[in-house]
Design a protein around this motif. Sequence first.
Motif, mmCIF file in Angstrom:
data_model
loop_
_atom_site.group_PDB
_atom_site.id
_atom_site.type_symbol
_atom_site.label_atom_id
_atom_site.label_comp_id
_atom_site.label_asym_id
_atom_site.label_seq_id
_atom_site.Cartn_x
_atom_site.Cartn_y
_atom_site.Cartn_z
ATOM 1 N N UNK A 1 11.741 6.805 -10.739
ATOM 2 C CA UNK A 1 10.971 7.852 -11.397
ATOM 3 C C UNK A 1 11.309 9.216 -10.793
ATOM 4 N N UNK A 2 11.369 9.261 -9.457
ATOM 5 C CA UNK A 2 11.717 10.513 -8.795
ATOM 6 C C UNK A 2 13.105 10.967 -9.225
ATOM 7 N N UNK A 3 14.033 10.035 -9.248
ATOM 8 C CA UNK A 3 15.408 10.337 -9.656
ATOM 9 C C UNK A 3 15.431 10.923 -11.055
ATOM 10 N N UNK A 4 14.687 10.299 -11.926
ATOM 11 C CA UNK A 4 14.643 10.735 -13.319
ATOM 12 C C UNK A 4 14.098 12.153 -13.400
ATOM 13 N N UNK A 5 12.973 12.389 -12.686
ATOM 14 C CA UNK A 5 12.364 13.708 -12.736
ATOM 15 C C UNK A 5 13.306 14.768 -12.176
ATOM 16 N N UNK A 6 13.979 14.434 -11.084
ATOM 17 C CA UNK A 6 14.791 15.442 -10.409
ATOM 18 C C UNK A 6 16.062 15.728 -11.173
ATOM 19 N N UNK A 7 16.644 14.690 -11.727
ATOM 20 C CA UNK A 7 18.022 14.843 -12.173
ATOM 21 C C UNK A 7 18.129 15.067 -13.672
ATOM 22 N N UNK A 8 17.361 14.330 -14.452
ATOM 23 C CA UNK A 8 17.558 14.411 -15.892
ATOM 24 C C UNK A 8 16.513 15.259 -16.599
ATOM 25 N N UNK A 9 15.306 15.276 -16.061
ATOM 26 C CA UNK A 9 14.216 15.958 -16.741
ATOM 27 C C UNK A 9 14.497 17.463 -16.842
ATOM 28 N N UNK A 10 14.008 18.056 -17.926
ATOM 29 C CA UNK A 10 14.167 19.513 -18.043
ATOM 30 C C UNK A 10 13.114 20.211 -17.191
ATOM 31 N N UNK A 11 13.516 21.145 -16.317
ATOM 32 C CA UNK A 11 12.524 21.803 -15.461
ATOM 33 C C UNK A 11 11.565 22.669 -16.278
ATOM 34 N N UNK A 12 10.311 22.733 -15.792
ATOM 35 C CA UNK A 12 9.296 23.500 -16.515
ATOM 36 C C UNK A 12 9.662 24.985 -16.506
ATOM 37 N N UNK A 13 10.011 25.489 -15.319
ATOM 38 C CA UNK A 13 10.461 26.880 -15.248
ATOM 39 C C UNK A 13 11.917 26.863 -14.817
ATOM 40 N N UNK A 14 12.728 27.732 -15.413
ATOM 41 C CA UNK A 14 14.146 27.725 -15.033
ATOM 42 C C UNK A 14 14.310 28.103 -13.567
ATOM 43 N N UNK A 15 15.373 27.611 -12.963
ATOM 44 C CA UNK A 15 15.627 27.907 -11.560
ATOM 45 C C UNK A 15 15.979 29.373 -11.396
ATOM 46 N N UNK A 16 15.645 29.958 -10.230
ATOM 47 C CA UNK A 16 16.056 31.342 -9.989
ATOM 48 C C UNK A 16 17.576 31.432 -9.945
ATOM 49 N N UNK A 17 18.104 32.614 -10.248
ATOM 50 C CA UNK A 17 19.567 32.762 -10.277
ATOM 51 C C UNK A 17 20.206 32.486 -8.925
ATOM 52 N N UNK A 18 19.405 32.649 -7.858
ATOM 53 C CA UNK A 18 19.982 32.418 -6.523
ATOM 54 C C UNK A 18 20.180 30.929 -6.238
ATOM 55 N N UNK B 1 0.833 -1.198 0.000
ATOM 56 C CA UNK B 1 0.000 0.000 0.000
ATOM 57 C C UNK B 1 0.873 1.255 0.000
ATOM 58 N N UNK B 2 1.892 1.263 0.855
ATOM 59 C CA UNK B 2 2.775 2.429 0.919
ATOM 60 C C UNK B 2 3.444 2.681 -0.411
ATOM 61 N N UNK B 3 3.948 1.619 -1.010
ATOM 62 C CA UNK B 3 4.661 1.782 -2.273
ATOM 63 C C UNK B 3 3.708 2.217 -3.370
ATOM 64 N N UNK B 4 2.494 1.657 -3.338
ATOM 65 C CA UNK B 4 1.524 1.992 -4.376
ATOM 66 C C UNK B 4 1.133 3.459 -4.273
ATOM 67 N N UNK C 1 2.948 5.795 -2.954
ATOM 68 C CA UNK C 1 4.117 6.618 -3.283
ATOM 69 C C UNK C 1 4.193 6.845 -4.786
ATOM 70 N N UNK C 2 3.779 5.851 -5.554
ATOM 71 C CA UNK C 2 3.834 5.966 -7.019
ATOM 72 C C UNK C 2 3.031 7.160 -7.515
ATOM 73 N N UNK C 3 1.966 7.494 -6.788
ATOM 74 C CA UNK C 3 1.043 8.509 -7.291
ATOM 75 C C UNK C 3 1.377 9.907 -6.800
ATOM 76 N N UNK C 4 2.403 10.060 -5.956
ATOM 77 C CA UNK C 4 2.621 11.358 -5.324
ATOM 78 C C UNK C 4 3.329 12.341 -6.239
ATOM 79 N N UNK C 5 2.873 13.582 -6.178
ATOM 80 C CA UNK C 5 3.528 14.664 -6.903
ATOM 81 C C UNK C 5 4.435 15.459 -5.971
#
Lengths: 506, 491
Positions: free
Chosen positions: A431-448, A293-296, A298-302
């Motif tokens: 999936x989280x790793x992929x989103x965080x590390x390789x995916x192109x961000x929707x909005x660019x990060x702030x300069x800070x 249940x926990x893993x299932x 977790x799959x759906x979390x944004x």
Amino acid sequence: MFDPFYNAAGMPLLSLLMIIPAAGALLLLLPMSARAARVLALGTTLLTALFSVPLWHLFNKAASQMQFVERVTWVAVWNLEYSVGIDGISLPLVLLTVLICPVCVLASWGSITSRVRGYYACLLLMESIMLGIFVSLNLILFFFFWEAMLIPMYLLIGMWGSERGRAAAMKFLLFTLGGSIFMLVGIIALYLLGGRTFDIVALSNAGLPHAAQLWLFAAFFLGFAVKVPVVPFHGWQPDAYAEAPTCATIIMAAVLAKMGAYGFIRILFPFFPDAAWTFLEPMLILSVITVLYGAYCALAQQDLKRLIAYSSLSHMGFILLGMATLTKVGIDGSIIQMVSHGVITGGLFLWIAAMEERLKTRMLADFGGLSTAAPVSAVVFTVLALAATGFPGLSAFIGEFLILSGVFQGHYVIGAFAIFGVVLGVAYMSWACYRLILFKPATPYPPSFSDLTLREVVCLAPLLIVIVVVGVQPGILLDFMRSSVDQLVNMMQTADAVISASGVAR
Amino acid sequence: MNDLVSITPLLTILVSLIATGLIIRTGEGNPNLREFWSVGAGVVKFGLVLSMLPAILDGKTLHYKLFTLMPGIEIAFKADAFSMLFALGASFLWIVTTFYSIGYMRSLNEHAQTRYFACFAVSLATTMGVAFSANLFTMFLFYEGLTIITYPLVYHKETEEAKAGARKYVIYLLGAAKVFLIAAIVLTYNLAGTLDFQKGGIFPPEVVAAHPLLLSAIFLMYLYGFAKCAVMPVHGWLPAAMVAPTPVSALLHAVAVVKTGVFTVLSVVFFVFGTGTLGALGVNTVAIAIACFTLLMASVIALSRENLKARLAFSTVSQLSYIILGAALLTPAAIVGGISHITMHAFGKITLFFCAGSIYACAHKTEISQMSGLAKKMPWTMTAFTIGAFNMIGVPLVGGFVSKWNLMLGAMEAGSVAVLGVLLASTLLNAAYFMPIVYKAFFEKEETGHHGEEIRENPFMAIPLCFTASVTFVLGLYPDFILNLAREVVK
């Protein structure tokens, strides 16, 4: 009997471990600047950690009984004592607690700006209470700490959490109180049935009648299951984890959840061995449901924090699964997994907090491209995620391996479902790793936006070190645990043999 | 006994990890120095592997223990004839591939070359780790590491297609490993009490007698869990991985990664179960059936693929099953055939992929239908391609013949006419999907205006591919070295 403070350390070491943070919390009530409060809190937690070194050093690995015992008569009429001590099962958890607390203090160095003294006072009080739970040898003392913990925790979530923190804190409070009411009833019944003592060692395998064991088991189970949490008693957990301030989340995930599991192994199983064998299958099924249940979910979390919260639920299911097998390897694996999950989840929540401070968001959709934007943080997250999925050579693999080894000693179907839980774990983590590390961000990060700072790296480093060291040298923990776990399992098996021989229907 | 303690196997892993650090440090600022680290690490690594050869040929085994996690679970390394066979091929071809990569990546002006070379170096480190692991745990560690580190390589182009391919790649490989391998390893540990490799297997006879069905299931779990060996139906990741740059397909998806798959399965056959136990369980017949099915089906699918790399990928799926088949037949000649095919196929297939990459980089062609008359523009490439194709078909004088010959001999030893028939049929199929390409390139007229004017072979690519093609000849003419190493395993 013996000198109250006589033990291997030659001083009331365990009491000191509880007193130091409590004293620190008291000192924080004095007026002082925010900076001084932070330094004081850090100093206190470090001092506590320093005082835990002799435990490590002087612990007799060959002995299965309680060590560093301190006993003082408290209320003679009720046979009530102040008694503390540790064995191979509680030692790893004590060490985990004293490791996590300084990290927590450092982690909230910059993020907490209001009511700093109160915040750190709660944190130090929590440390003292958590240590108290792991070292108590007396049910009343144990229950006192168990309930006392609610107050600072409620304050931490409610006052320093996010805007929905109050509601989450209330939910946490109600769930936990609901569980512990049953436990209190259980304690009273146990006192009356079990020879009018609160002594945890004496009550272990006290030979209670089978029917009484079943009821008491159920009462204590509710108390501990809420804290772990086990599905379906987990309702408070994702909210509380997500809305609490970072260090409270880390404490809940890394240590608080372990208290429930510790309750299973210290109180539930040894007190009611017959009932434990009776409820073996239901417990296994419940834990594997928790895993899946926990893993299932977790799959759906944004929301990254919720994702890790649910993954935590799944991993706690694994810990319970290992214990519920009532085998040596399974319980060994569970204890390793408790420490390992503590440091891994702690690390993950720390990492999320560091990113949240920079981006003011923890939605997966707002992240991406960290491999170029912040390579150090990308590497750290990858290592933590790999560790969480049970990559061989890192700590969680050992835990999972031993737990599964225990499960596969007869429970093949349960094992197959548990493996499926591991697969889901890989799915959401990669999936989280992929989103965080390789995916192109929707909005660019702030300069800070910047990579992890030195302070954050210093926070994470001890956790990463533990992950790797336990991963390649689990012996440093296993050696401590061996005789205590052996004793527990032998006792359980003897109880099983006795009841089987007597022919009582299960 | 004949055991020596030597740190060299560990060094072969460390050398490319150190190189990775240097590659990242040097970065895009100085590509020549960056590639120098790759080549240098390749040469040192090959040298280290080579330095172990005399002792191995002497019949000795090298050991090195790094950590003992628990009794029976260690991070430990060993080098014997079997690991040498794999390590020699992989480390040698890394040097060649690095040169080829330089030509390929620069002529296409690829992005993120530092990431590319860094991941490549780590993947070779993990490949060596698999080759030299002394137990299942160590092998599993490096096997998983290889999956993860090759993910960025498959993902390299960062297009939607590359993302989809990489996703499929990682789901198949990690998924199979988690679903089957963990359970298989845990059960092995429960039943045998250890994960250390041992010639003749680690399961005590009484366990084999008590749990024949469970052990058979465990073996099949290994076969499917090590999905890198691409037996059907867990082969889908291999064609998907073809979105990677061609040098990756060449070294990793024809040599290092897929051979890691068969190497791990063969290690399980030899050192976990033992050929005797497998024969007694009878589960090898199931493996034979799976391998035969895969090698025929994959060849049939290869026939229908128009994209050159896709056809090569299915050819790889088919050829890998030769190796599994050889081991599953359990007769000495078949095992020698299977093991030697690891090397023979490596040199042949890398040549073919090098050619495909060269055609893509120089002539920008990916489909077979576009390749008519190409041999006039790219004579070296297409000649090498022909030799590579001969190797796959098993034409005498080329390395592939030697291993196939042994396989057929082994099938006869096992008295299995059906397997012999499958081998012959697959040879025909191999010819059927390779020879049309050769015919098209050499004998068909170029369609007008089809090829651009300026097709020139890049020596950085042409030299490596001619080199590997000639090695297949050398292996075909002087196979003794490889066969001797392979026989050492059977002994």
